[in-house]
Design a protein around this motif. Structure first.
Motif, PDB file in Angstrom:
ATOM      1  N   LEU A  58       0.822  -1.206   0.000  1.00  0.00           N
ATOM      2  CA  LEU A  58       0.000   0.000   0.000  1.00  0.00           C
ATOM      3  C   LEU A  58       0.858   1.259   0.000  1.00  0.00           C
ATOM      4  N   ALA A  59       0.359   2.275  -0.694  1.00  0.00           N
ATOM      5  CA  ALA A  59       0.767   3.650  -0.450  1.00  0.00           C
ATOM      6  C   ALA A  59      -0.257   4.204   0.538  1.00  0.00           C
ATOM      7  N   ALA A  60       0.186   4.581   1.736  1.00  0.00           N
ATOM      8  CA  ALA A  60      -0.786   4.795   2.810  1.00  0.00           C
ATOM      9  C   ALA A  60      -0.369   5.925   3.751  1.00  0.00           C
ATOM     10  N   ARG A  61      -1.304   6.256   4.617  1.00  0.00           N
ATOM     11  CA  ARG A  61      -1.058   7.077   5.787  1.00  0.00           C
ATOM     12  C   ARG A  61      -1.675   6.366   6.985  1.00  0.00           C
ATOM     13  N   SER A  62      -1.179   6.685   8.175  1.00  0.00           N
ATOM     14  CA  SER A  62      -1.665   5.990   9.369  1.00  0.00           C
ATOM     15  C   SER A  62      -1.851   6.966  10.517  1.00  0.00           C
ATOM     16  N   THR A  63      -2.665   6.558  11.472  1.00  0.00           N
ATOM     17  CA  THR A  63      -2.892   7.346  12.678  1.00  0.00           C
ATOM     18  C   THR A  63      -3.443   6.419  13.752  1.00  0.00           C
ATOM     19  N   THR A  64      -3.623   6.934  14.942  1.00  0.00           N
ATOM     20  CA  THR A  64      -4.205   6.168  16.052  1.00  0.00           C
ATOM     21  C   THR A  64      -5.263   7.024  16.723  1.00  0.00           C
ATOM     22  N   VAL A  65      -6.420   6.428  16.991  1.00  0.00           N
ATOM     23  CA  VAL A  65      -7.483   7.116  17.739  1.00  0.00           C
ATOM     24  C   VAL A  65      -7.711   6.377  19.042  1.00  0.00           C
ATOM     25  N   ALA A  66      -8.212   7.096  20.024  1.00  0.00           N
ATOM     26  CA  ALA A  66      -8.357   6.514  21.361  1.00  0.00           C
ATOM     27  C   ALA A  66      -9.499   5.507  21.428  1.00  0.00           C
ATOM     28  N   GLU A  67     -10.601   5.779  20.708  1.00  0.00           N
ATOM     29  CA  GLU A  67     -11.776   4.926  20.818  1.00  0.00           C
ATOM     30  C   GLU A  67     -12.358   4.659  19.430  1.00  0.00           C
ATOM     31  N   GLN A  68     -13.068   3.532  19.303  1.00  0.00           N
ATOM     32  CA  GLN A  68     -13.620   3.108  18.019  1.00  0.00           C
ATOM     33  C   GLN A  68     -14.568   4.137  17.402  1.00  0.00           C
ATOM     34  N   PRO A  69     -15.442   4.824  18.158  1.00  0.00           N
ATOM     35  CA  PRO A  69     -16.336   5.794  17.512  1.00  0.00           C
ATOM     36  C   PRO A  69     -15.620   6.909  16.765  1.00  0.00           C
ATOM     37  N   GLN A  70     -14.336   7.150  17.054  1.00  0.00           N
ATOM     38  CA  GLN A  70     -13.581   8.198  16.379  1.00  0.00           C
ATOM     39  C   GLN A  70     -13.082   7.759  15.001  1.00  0.00           C
ATOM     40  N   VAL A  71     -13.187   6.471  14.689  1.00  0.00           N
ATOM     41  CA  VAL A  71     -12.610   5.945  13.452  1.00  0.00           C
ATOM     42  C   VAL A  71     -13.220   6.605  12.225  1.00  0.00           C
ATOM     43  N   GLY A  72     -14.556   6.691  12.182  1.00  0.00           N
ATOM     44  CA  GLY A  72     -15.230   7.191  10.993  1.00  0.00           C
ATOM     45  C   GLY A  72     -14.797   8.587  10.592  1.00  0.00           C
TER      46      GLY A  72
END
Length: 215
Positions: A119-133
């Protein structure tokens, strides 16, 4: 043996009649053919195909050859058994859902293998699942902008997102299948092949994907 089966084996050359009446077409067999008939029936009951039976009969069905055929058949039956076991478990699961919840999920699940993908991609981390969208769309947009500027829109056909639940939250990788050189503003991510993945189709906006995950 039925007339139909005997005609089939005659056509395949497995058991040719000793005599065929030229007027009536009736087939006659000699008692000496009984041993061959018995061997054909035995091999058929073990699940061998006509080609394997013909080869075995042509080679005299020595013990070594028969052992090879039986091992191959054993492995085939084992695969069929594993598939039937998985199907039975799925039937039991669906029946349990219907009996307990009086409903049936509209999301259908299948299992399959997933190939490795670069993949050509970007990444991040969120604290909780509802923030994913809220972050998935912008990540895809950012990668798409870099790829489009460098190569045009033709590389945006296969988007892939990976989610990894950890102690720090949900790690997210979003990108597009890509076999080119690294570009500023994106990272190259190699996702390994997965031999067994449970897969479904989610229809609708990302803020409703939790229902698909739960299903």
């Amino acid at each position: 043996m039925s007339h139909r089966m005997l005609r089939h084996w005659d056509t395949a050359g497995l058991l040719v009649p000793a005599h065929v009446d030229e007027f009536t077409g009736y087939r006659s067999y000699d008692p000496s053919q009984l041993a061959r008939l018995h061997r054909i029936v035995a091999l058929r009951q073990l699940g061998f195909g006509l080609d394997d039976i013909a080869a075995a009969l042509a080679e005299g069905v020595d013990t070594g050859r028969l052992a090879v055929l039986l091992r191959e058949r054993r492995d085939e039956v084992a695969r069929e058994h594993a598939l039937a076991t998985a199907q039975l478990a799925d039937v039991a699961r669906r029946l349990r859902l219907i009996e307990e919840e009086k409903t049936m999920s509209t999301i259908e699940m299948i299992t399959k293998d997933l190939p490795a993908v670069r993949l050509a991609a970007r990444s991040t981390t969120v604290a909780e699942q509802p923030q994913v969208g809220a972050v998935v769309g912008p990540l895809f947009d950012a990668v798409a902008e870099v790829l489009t500027d460098a190569h045009g829109p033709g590389l945006l056909e296969v988007p892939v997102a990976q989610y990894d639940m950890g102690e720090d939250g949900v790690s997210i990788v979003c990108g597009f299948e890509y076999d080119g050189e690294p570009l500023p503003g994106i990272e190259i991510v190699e996702l390994p092949a997965e031999p067994l993945a449970a897969c479904a189709i989610h229809l609708g906006p990302m803020n409703g994907i939790s229902r698909s995950w739960m299903a």
